[in-house]
Design an enzyme around this catalytic site. Sequence first.
Site, PDB file in Angstrom:
ATOM      1  N   GLU A   1       0.833  -1.199   0.000  1.00  9.93           N
ATOM      2  CA  GLU A   1       0.000   0.000   0.000  1.00  9.93           C
ATOM      3  C   GLU A   1       0.869   1.251   0.000  1.00  9.93           C
ATOM      4  O   GLU A   1       0.457   2.300  -0.496  1.00  9.93           O
ATOM      5  CB  GLU A   1      -0.943  -0.004   1.213  1.00  9.93           C
ATOM      6  CG  GLU A   1      -2.094   0.982   1.091  1.00  9.93           C
ATOM      7  CD  GLU A   1      -3.149   0.793   2.157  1.00  9.93           C
ATOM      8  OE1 GLU A   1      -4.203   0.192   1.862  1.00  9.93           O
ATOM      9  OE2 GLU A   1      -2.927   1.238   3.306  1.00  9.93           O
TER      10      GLU A   1
ATOM     11  N   HIS B   1       6.680 -26.898   3.315  1.00  6.31           N
ATOM     12  CA  HIS B   1       5.841 -27.967   2.778  1.00  6.31           C
ATOM     13  C   HIS B   1       4.740 -27.406   1.879  1.00  6.31           C
ATOM     14  O   HIS B   1       3.743 -28.094   1.623  1.00  6.31           O
ATOM     15  CB  HIS B   1       5.245 -28.778   3.930  1.00  6.31           C
ATOM     16  CG  HIS B   1       6.293 -29.445   4.767  1.00  6.31           C
ATOM     17  ND1 HIS B   1       6.771 -30.709   4.502  1.00  6.31           N
ATOM     18  CD2 HIS B   1       6.988 -28.999   5.846  1.00  6.31           C
ATOM     19  CE1 HIS B   1       7.695 -31.024   5.393  1.00  6.31           C
ATOM     20  NE2 HIS B   1       7.849 -29.999   6.217  1.00  6.31           N
TER      21      HIS B   1
ATOM     22  N   LYS C   1     -13.883   1.695  -3.849  1.00  4.00           N
ATOM     23  CA  LYS C   1     -14.862   2.141  -2.849  1.00  4.00           C
ATOM     24  C   LYS C   1     -15.937   3.008  -3.501  1.00  4.00           C
ATOM     25  O   LYS C   1     -17.126   2.872  -3.198  1.00  4.00           O
ATOM     26  CB  LYS C   1     -14.167   2.928  -1.732  1.00  4.00           C
ATOM     27  CG  LYS C   1     -13.307   2.081  -0.817  1.00  4.00           C
ATOM     28  CD  LYS C   1     -12.988   2.781   0.497  1.00  4.00           C
ATOM     29  CE  LYS C   1     -12.110   3.969   0.331  1.00  4.00           C
ATOM     30  NZ  LYS C   1     -11.638   4.523   1.614  1.00  4.00           N
TER      31      LYS C   1
END
Length: 549
Positions: free
Chosen positions: A355, A386, A514
Amino acid sequence: MKNINPTQTAAWQALQKHFDEMKDVTIADLFAKDGDRFSKFSATFDDQMLVDYSKNRITEETLAKLQDLAKECDLAGAIKSMFSGEKINRTENRAVLHVALRNRSNTPILVDGKDVMPEVNAVLEKMKTFSEAIISGEWKGYTGKAITDVVNIGIGGSDLGPYMVTEALRPYKNHLNMHFVSNVDGTHISEVLKKVNPETTLFLVASKTFTTQETMTNAHSARDWFLKAAGDEKHVAKHFAALSTNAKAVGEFGIDTANMFEFWDWVGGRYSLWSAIGLSIVLSIGFDNFVELLSGAHAMDKHFSTTPAEKNLPVLLALIGIWYNNFFGAETEAILPYDQYMHRFAAYFQQGNMESNGKYVDRNGNVVDYQTGPIIWGEPGTNGQHAFYQLIHQGTKMVPCDFIAPAITHNPLSDHHQKLLSNFFAQTEALAFGKSREVVEQEYRDQGKDPATLDYVVPFKVFEGNRPTNSILLREITPFSLGALIALYEHKIFTQGVILNIFTFDQWGVELGKQLANRILPELKDDKEISSHDSSTNGLINRYKAWRG
């Protein structure tokens, strides 16, 4: 702060030429030529942290040229600008002073000619008084019972930092149960509310403006849930506190503004855990431990602001990152903590870095012609071994890695920690030096097998090595050392932003989605077919409406 395109500097041109000479040099070659490489390319901070950057594709000449780049881009001036309260976040006309929040020296720091430290200290004192009342049981809920559970409602920096730190410092926690709600998906708050009792729960609503959609949606749902049990709205004041600056909205919600903890526009969200946003941390580990967290960060702040570039840990890590991102074409960096308590650390700096430096426009307003912020990802070891280490070891992409581990564990169970650390040490060795075909064949001979009969499988067992890593070994994960480690990464991000000529402390990239969501939300209230968007978005919305019933 000066606005300098790094690619136009003499240092960048010198680095490009140096890269042409270095691109085929291996880490193994570098160690073979210099038996003292570790001591030259490692440093200890405060006897709490060892940073080993020797397993990188760098020489002393590489670092010298990278430091020349930092000088040409006036990193030293930028550091002074930030610490002195200059408004370096120019797109929002704000100072950037998370360092003031942990300024344990209490030296004056001015914004617009006003020392911010008295207000910082006043909020800290208020957090201390409030937290001690909650932790001691002196604070009672509406039925006279003490608080047992704390629910932090926030998103982004109001959630990621406090959640990461409370998890990382779980060995220091008290009796209070901590919960974090961020996602506007109703499932998140529903599952948390199943675990708590309205009579003994405190909600912290973390929103500077008290208008953040996700946070306020969750806060109102929590309030509705609470009032179903408590009945009278006056009881809200005993069970809700606000981390905000909007006193009017806080009061209208039913929260006593005496229990509103403010912070300032010079505190960026992803750097806010040091502020009132850290109240959940204080409630989890106690005020004294929170002060230790601040002190660790302050110690790193002093190191960053006073240490020459050639010995400055955040600067060194930042420069090495730029070397890989812009010259070797590495698009990602992995953060791999070998400590289960640190399981949210990579996610925290995924936001912290991406960000901050995920920008394609420079400080002059021009589209960049070089790489800016990398993709950050990672999981705790040994789980990652793994899962995705296969690609790091034998894939076609370079993934520089930071390995982080404590020498002392909080849980000395049998030989668990020795096994964990043996993997920590082994992985960086394997990534650096690999395993040649000759070694694979010799292993077959040692097992009494003829390599010729297994020729088809030998190539698959070869490790090229030459994969770069940093190793960060902490003495122990304590509030102090964690504070220093977080600040190390914060200043690394800032340093890269300065050199890459981008604004690190805004985040305009979160806005468009937004805005469009606010436009779409009213369209979801009815069953009418939608045709106001592109065909894909229309199709998705209309299928959603058909399926929801």
